[in-house]
Design an enzyme around this catalytic site. Sequence first.
Site, mmCIF file in Angstrom:
data_model
loop_
_atom_site.group_PDB
_atom_site.id
_atom_site.type_symbol
_atom_site.label_atom_id
_atom_site.label_comp_id
_atom_site.label_asym_id
_atom_site.label_seq_id
_atom_site.Cartn_x
_atom_site.Cartn_y
_atom_site.Cartn_z
ATOM 1 N N ASP A 319 0.821 -1.216 0.000
ATOM 2 C CA ASP A 319 0.000 0.000 0.000
ATOM 3 C C ASP A 319 0.854 1.265 0.000
ATOM 4 O O ASP A 319 0.396 2.314 -0.431
ATOM 5 C CB ASP A 319 -0.943 0.005 1.207
ATOM 6 C CG ASP A 319 -2.116 -0.942 0.992
ATOM 7 O OD1 ASP A 319 -2.391 -1.298 -0.168
ATOM 8 O OD2 ASP A 319 -2.752 -1.342 1.975
ATOM 9 N N GLY A 321 4.411 1.365 -1.259
ATOM 10 C CA GLY A 321 5.271 1.436 -2.437
ATOM 11 C C GLY A 321 4.535 1.304 -3.755
ATOM 12 O O GLY A 321 5.072 1.661 -4.800
ATOM 13 N N GLY A 324 1.188 4.742 -2.088
ATOM 14 C CA GLY A 324 1.693 5.873 -1.304
ATOM 15 C C GLY A 324 0.663 6.232 -0.260
ATOM 16 O O GLY A 324 -0.511 6.441 -0.592
ATOM 17 N N GLY A 326 0.881 8.865 1.878
ATOM 18 C CA GLY A 326 0.819 10.290 2.189
ATOM 19 C C GLY A 326 -0.259 10.983 1.372
ATOM 20 O O GLY A 326 -1.156 11.632 1.903
ATOM 21 N N TYR A 403 -9.931 0.024 2.302
ATOM 22 C CA TYR A 403 -9.435 -0.050 3.673
ATOM 23 C C TYR A 403 -9.051 1.318 4.211
ATOM 24 O O TYR A 403 -8.619 2.193 3.450
ATOM 25 C CB TYR A 403 -8.184 -0.942 3.720
ATOM 26 C CG TYR A 403 -8.296 -2.106 4.674
ATOM 27 C CD1 TYR A 403 -8.866 -3.309 4.277
ATOM 28 C CD2 TYR A 403 -7.827 -2.008 5.979
ATOM 29 C CE1 TYR A 403 -8.971 -4.374 5.147
ATOM 30 C CE2 TYR A 403 -7.923 -3.073 6.861
ATOM 31 C CZ TYR A 403 -8.500 -4.257 6.439
ATOM 32 O OH TYR A 403 -8.604 -5.308 7.308
ATOM 33 N N GLU A 404 -9.143 1.477 5.539
ATOM 34 C CA GLU A 404 -8.564 2.640 6.205
ATOM 35 C C GLU A 404 -7.451 2.175 7.152
ATOM 36 O O GLU A 404 -7.588 1.146 7.834
ATOM 37 C CB GLU A 404 -9.620 3.386 7.036
ATOM 38 C CG GLU A 404 -10.219 4.587 6.353
ATOM 39 C CD GLU A 404 -11.188 4.241 5.240
ATOM 40 O OE1 GLU A 404 -11.632 3.075 5.178
ATOM 41 O OE2 GLU A 404 -11.499 5.134 4.421
ATOM 42 N N TYR A 405 -6.391 2.954 7.170
ATOM 43 C CA TYR A 405 -5.310 2.734 8.129
ATOM 44 C C TYR A 405 -5.082 4.031 8.898
ATOM 45 O O TYR A 405 -4.911 5.092 8.291
ATOM 46 C CB TYR A 405 -4.006 2.346 7.427
ATOM 47 C CG TYR A 405 -4.086 1.030 6.690
ATOM 48 C CD1 TYR A 405 -3.945 -0.173 7.365
ATOM 49 C CD2 TYR A 405 -4.316 0.996 5.316
ATOM 50 C CE1 TYR A 405 -4.039 -1.388 6.694
ATOM 51 C CE2 TYR A 405 -4.410 -0.217 4.634
ATOM 52 C CZ TYR A 405 -4.270 -1.399 5.329
ATOM 53 O OH TYR A 405 -4.366 -2.594 4.668
ATOM 54 N N HIS A 453 -6.462 -12.934 5.001
ATOM 55 C CA HIS A 453 -5.344 -12.100 4.555
ATOM 56 C C HIS A 453 -4.554 -11.636 5.761
ATOM 57 O O HIS A 453 -4.942 -11.874 6.912
ATOM 58 C CB HIS A 453 -5.847 -10.907 3.739
ATOM 59 C CG HIS A 453 -6.759 -9.996 4.507
ATOM 60 N ND1 HIS A 453 -8.092 -10.273 4.696
ATOM 61 C CD2 HIS A 453 -6.522 -8.827 5.151
ATOM 62 C CE1 HIS A 453 -8.639 -9.301 5.413
ATOM 63 N NE2 HIS A 453 -7.697 -8.416 5.715
ATOM 64 N N HIS A 455 -1.854 -8.249 7.165
ATOM 65 C CA HIS A 455 -1.332 -6.902 6.902
ATOM 66 C C HIS A 455 0.030 -6.806 7.576
ATOM 67 O O HIS A 455 0.108 -6.889 8.803
ATOM 68 C CB HIS A 455 -2.225 -5.819 7.503
ATOM 69 C CG HIS A 455 -3.670 -5.890 7.112
ATOM 70 N ND1 HIS A 455 -4.238 -5.028 6.207
ATOM 71 C CD2 HIS A 455 -4.668 -6.719 7.523
ATOM 72 C CE1 HIS A 455 -5.524 -5.315 6.079
ATOM 73 N NE2 HIS A 455 -5.802 -6.340 6.860
ATOM 74 N N HIS A 614 -5.542 -11.523 9.737
ATOM 75 C CA HIS A 614 -6.955 -11.174 9.597
ATOM 76 C C HIS A 614 -7.766 -12.339 9.050
ATOM 77 O O HIS A 614 -7.887 -12.516 7.842
ATOM 78 C CB HIS A 614 -7.118 -9.929 8.713
ATOM 79 C CG HIS A 614 -8.453 -9.284 8.886
ATOM 80 N ND1 HIS A 614 -8.770 -8.078 8.322
ATOM 81 C CD2 HIS A 614 -9.562 -9.683 9.573
ATOM 82 C CE1 HIS A 614 -10.018 -7.773 8.646
ATOM 83 N NE2 HIS A 614 -10.522 -8.737 9.398
HETATM 84 CU CU LIG Z 1 -7.663 -6.969 7.118
#
Ligand SMILES: [Cu+2]
Length: 658
Positions: A319, A321, A324, A326, A403-405, A453, A455, A614
């Site tokens: 996510d 490379g 990005g 930023g 997804y949110e991180y 999956h 992370h 997950h």
């Molecule tokens: Cu997950």
Amino acid sequence: MTAVSERAAGTAIAHPLTHPLEPLTAEEITEAGALLRELAGLGPSVRFVFVSLHEPPKADVLAWSPGQPPPPRQAEISVYDRATRATHEAVVSLTAGELVSWRAVPGVQPPIMAEEFISCEEVVRADPRWQEAMRKRGVTDFSLAMIDPWAASWTGPEDDPGARRISRPLTWVRSAPGEHGYARPVEGLVVVVDLDAGEVVDVQDHGVVPLPPKPGNYAAAWRFEPDNVPAYPHDRDGLKPIEISQPEGPSFTVDGHAVSWQRWRLRIGFTPREGLVLHEVGYDDRGTLRPVLYRASLAEMYVPYGDPAPTHRFKNVFDQGEYGVGWLANPLTMGCDCVGDIHYFDGVVNDQDGAAVTIPNAVCLHEEDAGIGWKHTDFRTGAVEVRRRRRLVISTIVTVGNYEYGYFWYLYTDGTLEYEVKLTGVISTGALPPGEQPAHGTLVAPGLYGPHHQHFFCVRLDMAVDGPVNRVVEVDSRPSPPGPGNPHGNAWETVKTTLSSELAARRDTDAAKARYWRIESATETSALGAATGYALMPGANVPPMYSPDALFANRAGFTQHQLWVTAHDPEQRFAAGDYPNQHPGGEGLPAYGAEDRSLDGADVVVWYTFGAHHIVRPEDWPVMPVNTIGFMLKPSGFFDGNPALDMPAGEPSGCHTD
Ligand SMILES: [Cu+2]
């Protein structure tokens, strides 16, 4: 700002006196883009991937003090030429108006760019083969389709990053505008898009699986529709207000991107690839500013899926490379992402023409009460002493497709640093025929499942414990051997091993040995006579579940170990290498440490990889409750006692009796 075209290249331009690590301003980014276009003679087919501050050498930063002229302001820029499929890296000097360096990087693919998010979707939507596949599934209103540009992975030589630039987008369909589209995945449909040509080059339809029948809406407007799952009749009640009140304002001060809070001093940085960066984290210990970290950043993320189905087997994405984290940061404007007396920092990134894009309020700074800090009751006298603990929270939240991180740094009043990733948003979904159970995932709604999956996150910690010369010591605990020194068998001891070189410093967590790693000063000792240090305390972790023989296994070599230590090299910043997109692997940490440089009494960089496992739960649908994972850096003989002993008891009665 003087337009580049109006002044000769090489003419010095004025820049305000500023700290060498201040992120590039919007004006500087736009100026850097224009300068590079002019100096390198770039045409419109050249797209700007990332523009960010080219940090001056560490020695220059450390030697700088306020009032001195800062080192030259430079921007580092990566560009991609669609016409020639060539990637270049440049450094331009904003101070001198010069091109400092220009380098071709053959055989790589830069990340998928913002403009490609949009163009890829439109290209697929217009493709007759994709449209035919959609009609087979009963979909005729193509405007309801959501086509996410998944990074292609590397599925064989045909994905050679030197040959073509591709995405393998996946399709979902909303049932009405605004509805939760991830509730209806188009299973079995795999599309390959040539992002340069702007055309679909392959459509594979592995067979129709019905769209799942139920909506799964989380948005307020749709949540109480009768068919929605899970079904709730109305919002819960009984919640009385909680108000955070800071009548005298926050305890921190901010000057530009410099932050001072309690004993902590640090600088905030932000780049389009890494997002939030911490610089020069130090602790004011009774009048002496003691460094702890020179630079702390997310060095990569990797999310491999464990489902062999055609639509899921190539889902192993970086996510950072390949996109990005930023430029994907959220503007935190609603006052809901963090509460209290908040200071926001904007995130300034670039568009593909090389102009600045400002993400307002991309980084949130606030302080929180963090429960009790310490307490003791003298049971004989009844005297109680208890102190609160506080933390400074520095956070950013990004949206990567579904997804949110959230990336959260916490600095505590007791000298502890903590890094926490909050995982939320929407699981990546798949569809399966009615009545079937997924073999490699969890059913979350009728005909809808979330594949297994993981992370993986890797954080790069350019350590500076009491100065740049450090060493890393592995500390295990074990029972003492039986014998005269342990006649009752109760004794146990710690075993300390200095990780003396890069190959010796590829290590794994070991909960059975309570393993941690101590980053020590090689030059300073505490009042108690031992080297001062900070301990990297692992949190939850998991190794990769995919086979080492998996086609994509080499792409994320950094997941082979949880701890890596390298000798400082400012060019080595990314755990899977600079360009993981479509890359078959081998870059990044496995290559960085291959020289086996000495680490004992060196400027060391510690890389910690941690995996969130997950196995999807039904409760993760239709939007996932926050799951957290992270680690701590705890002072370990850095101080000569409890550094929070000086926390005030408070007035008027205070948190004590006597
Ligand atoms: Cu997950």
